[in-house]
Write a protein that holds these residues in place. Structure first.
Motif, mmCIF file in Angstrom:
data_model
loop_
_atom_site.group_PDB
_atom_site.id
_atom_site.type_symbol
_atom_site.label_atom_id
_atom_site.label_comp_id
_atom_site.label_asym_id
_atom_site.label_seq_id
_atom_site.Cartn_x
_atom_site.Cartn_y
_atom_site.Cartn_z
ATOM 1 N N GLY A 1 -4.678 17.674 6.536
ATOM 2 C CA GLY A 1 -5.513 19.053 6.791
ATOM 3 C C GLY A 1 -6.725 19.110 5.959
ATOM 4 O O GLY A 1 -6.764 18.448 4.774
ATOM 5 N N ASP A 2 -7.898 19.574 6.123
ATOM 6 C CA ASP A 2 -8.813 19.853 5.375
ATOM 7 C C ASP A 2 -8.561 20.924 4.274
ATOM 8 O O ASP A 2 -7.817 21.819 4.692
ATOM 9 C CB ASP A 2 -10.028 20.263 6.026
ATOM 10 C CG ASP A 2 -10.708 19.592 6.930
ATOM 11 O OD1 ASP A 2 -10.795 18.266 6.677
ATOM 12 O OD2 ASP A 2 -11.486 19.671 8.059
ATOM 13 N N CYS B 1 -4.304 23.632 8.561
ATOM 14 C CA CYS B 1 -3.450 22.660 9.412
ATOM 15 C C CYS B 1 -4.384 21.797 10.608
ATOM 16 O O CYS B 1 -4.974 22.752 11.065
ATOM 17 C CB CYS B 1 -2.618 23.572 10.231
ATOM 18 S SG CYS B 1 -1.187 22.597 11.266
ATOM 19 N N PRO B 2 -4.033 20.583 10.438
ATOM 20 C CA PRO B 2 -5.008 19.986 11.377
ATOM 21 C C PRO B 2 -4.635 20.076 12.872
ATOM 22 O O PRO B 2 -5.402 19.556 13.797
ATOM 23 C CB PRO B 2 -4.777 18.316 10.841
ATOM 24 C CG PRO B 2 -3.413 18.588 10.233
ATOM 25 C CD PRO B 2 -3.250 19.711 9.657
ATOM 26 N N ALA C 1 -5.296 24.599 13.236
ATOM 27 C CA ALA C 1 -6.348 25.232 12.440
ATOM 28 C C ALA C 1 -6.021 26.386 11.806
ATOM 29 O O ALA C 1 -6.766 27.349 11.664
ATOM 30 C CB ALA C 1 -7.412 25.617 13.459
ATOM 31 N N ARG D 1 -2.120 12.607 12.597
ATOM 32 C CA ARG D 1 -2.283 13.489 11.299
ATOM 33 C C ARG D 1 -3.680 14.246 11.237
ATOM 34 O O ARG D 1 -3.946 15.065 10.738
ATOM 35 C CB ARG D 1 -2.315 12.398 10.036
ATOM 36 C CG ARG D 1 -1.079 11.687 9.541
ATOM 37 C CD ARG D 1 -1.073 11.337 8.264
ATOM 38 N NE ARG D 1 0.221 10.778 7.997
ATOM 39 C CZ ARG D 1 0.499 9.512 7.499
ATOM 40 N NH1 ARG D 1 -0.462 8.662 7.195
ATOM 41 N NH2 ARG D 1 1.692 8.764 7.311
ATOM 42 N N SER D 2 -4.781 13.791 12.198
ATOM 43 C CA SER D 2 -6.079 14.399 11.947
ATOM 44 C C SER D 2 -5.763 15.673 13.190
ATOM 45 O O SER D 2 -6.526 16.534 12.926
ATOM 46 C CB SER D 2 -6.917 13.221 12.505
ATOM 47 O OG SER D 2 -6.799 13.111 13.750
ATOM 48 N N GLY D 3 -4.851 15.737 13.940
ATOM 49 C CA GLY D 3 -4.632 16.581 14.789
ATOM 50 C C GLY D 3 -5.393 16.258 16.145
ATOM 51 O O GLY D 3 -5.196 17.026 17.181
ATOM 52 N N ASP D 4 -5.779 15.169 16.170
ATOM 53 C CA ASP D 4 -6.514 14.818 17.540
ATOM 54 C C ASP D 4 -5.696 14.451 18.718
ATOM 55 O O ASP D 4 -5.865 14.651 19.970
ATOM 56 C CB ASP D 4 -7.317 13.511 16.926
ATOM 57 C CG ASP D 4 -8.178 12.903 18.371
ATOM 58 O OD1 ASP D 4 -8.771 13.924 18.889
ATOM 59 O OD2 ASP D 4 -8.320 11.893 18.452
#
Length: 490
Positions: A78-79, A106-107, A110, A220-223
């Motif tokens: 996450g950012d 959280c990726p 959000a 992991r990026s949430g994509d």
């Protein structure tokens, strides 16, 4: 009476954590063997000190549970944003410091979580945070759990590993690590299960490694958050694809590896290990694609709650590690004048996968807690032999593999013990493991055992001492062996 907090445990010297601002710490409790925790630690470099006075850059350390309290998905990707506190909005005559309250997003959905308190302003959920201290240059953590839990560190890994970053391939790795997926003949999968099944059918090792990296990066990026779509997911393949040129023989026909005293012996060793790692990639994604809908309320996996996202996350991480291992082993092979596929290989690990395709308990017991654990015994021996022969480069490659494998066995132990505990009545995990081995493993568990690293992963002597399976396959009658093979086909 107020209980004293658990003692702080040392993690690592801060100089050893410079590679990344984020690291994931894997912990296990010795007194509560089923208690495994994944904790994200974050270093924020503060304002430079007064160098004229000998001060250095100030560092702030934060830690938070790596599993989002929403669905248990990993927070590590996450950012991290720095938000102003209320006091910074006041006109106090000083320049506002925007670095007061770091939060991680959280990726997957959000949701934000304050790295100091664990509070979420967007959801009302609360994540666990843990106190950190630097003592004599060593970072210490106050572990989770109740007073008396004896937590130990299983492993620490940087989050921003260059191998896992598709946008920045590591120049030290072979071209396998940076292969483009543009040549992949199939459309890009739209679910995690479809991705895993595509990996099983990858046309060559390079494509398999690249697909694993793509899957893990997108997850992991949430994509990529959709687990499965039965209407569009491809069917589960009976076995992973291997090129026709691959010479596959029985495990008894691959020849002795030798003791690593000469280059040819080390080539045979590295080739055999690369073969194991390639099958290990397939096993990890097969765990996810085959057992994603396993229910934890009954031994047959058909009742109760579906196994959590932690299972998916853990074994995608295992797949990523195995892809890294294959890459660095093959790179070392090429440096010694060989490459993967030059020698014959065996598929013994996949035979175990077929033997255990009916049960997640059986699969974890045999693949993670027998086969992977055996690597903990043999790797240190091979490392010592390579060093004795003056081959430090190969020794370092094997050390990288070994440290990751401890966390893989720990992941198997975590989910095996959790499955046993979720049943009603709960199963004794040690007794159940020994039962699974007696049913689905052929031969005895042979020592000598690396007790120290096995215990790190959760396996004390009670799990494996004096344990035997059903006897070697070679001891079976030809008709019986053939019947069993037919029974294991998908």
């Amino acid at each position: 009476m107020v209980n004293a907090p658990p003692a702080m445990i040392p993690l690592a010297h801060v100089d050893d954590l410079r590679a990344s601002h984020r690291h994931v710490v894997a912990l296990r409790s010795w007194r509560t063997p089923s208690s495994h925790d994944s904790i994200l630690i974050y270093r924020r470099d503060g304002r430079p000190g007064d160098f004229s006075a000998g001060e250095t850059v100030q560092q702030e350390w934060y830690s938070i549970a790596n599993e989002c309290p929403h669905l248990g998905l990993p927070l590590e990707g996450g950012d991290i944003e720095d938000l102003c506190s209320a006091q910074n909005d006041e006109d106090d005559g000083e320049e506002p410091d925007p670095r007061t309250q770091p939060v991680i997003i959280c990726p997957f959905h959000a949701l934000d979580f304050d790295l100091s308190s664990g509070a979420s302003s967007s959801s009302g959920l609360q994540a666990c945070t843990f106190r950190l201290e630097v003592r004599d240059g060593v970072l210490h953590l106050e572990p989770p759990g109740s007073t008396g839990d004896d937590y130990r560190v299983i492993g620490i890994r940087p989050v921003s590993e260059r191998f896992a970053d598709l946008s920045a391939p590591d120049p030290l790795l072979s071209p396998l690590a940076s292969l483009s997926l543009a040549s992949s003949p199939a459309a890009e999968p739209t679910t995690i299960v479809a991705f895993c099944r595509t990996i099983l059918l990858a046309p060559d090792p390079a494509a398999k490694v690249a697909l694993v990296r793509q899957l893990v990066s997108r997850f992991r990026s949430g994509d990529l958050t959709r687990l499965s779509d039965p209407a569009s997911d491809p069917p589960h393949p009976r076995e992973p694809y291997r090129a026709p040129a691959t010479k596959t023989v029985a495990s008894t026909q691959t020849g002795r590896l030798g003791k690593g005293g000469n280059v040819q012996s080390r080539i045979r060793l590295l080739h055999a290990l690369a073969n194991i790692e390639l099958w290990a990639i397939d096993l990890a994604v097969d765990h996810v694609a085959r057992f994603w809908d396993w229910r934890t309320g009954s031994p047959d996996g058909k009742e109760g709650r579906r196994i959590g996202w932690g299972f998916v996350s853990d074994f995608l991480k295992v797949a990523e590690d195995e892809a890294k291992h294959f890459t660095i082993l093959n790179e070392r092979l090429e440096q010694l004048g060989c490459s993967y596929g030059s020698l014959s290989v065996h598929n013994g690990l996949w035979e175990s996968a077929l033997q255990t395709q009916h049960s997640l308990l059986s699969r974890l017991a045999i693949v993670a807690l027998v086969h992977e654990a055996r690597g903990l015994d043999t790797n240190p021996v091979q490392i010592r032999r390579c060093r004795a022969a003056g081959d430090e480069e190969t020794a370092r490659v094997l050390e990288t593999v070994h440290l990751d494998e401890i966390t893989h066995v720990a992941a198997g132990h975590r989910h095996f013990t959790a499955l046993c505990a979720a049943l009603s009545p709960p199963l004794d995990p040690v007794a159940q493991f020994r039962l699974e081995v007696s049913r689905h493993f052929f031969g005895a568990l042979r020592g000598p055992f690396n007790g120290a690293d096995r215990e790190k992963a959760g396996l004390d002597e009670g799990w494996y001492e004096g344990l035997s399976g059903r006897g070697g396959v070679s001891a079976l009658g030809k008709g019986e062996a053939g019947r069993r093979k037919e029974e294991t086909e998908v």
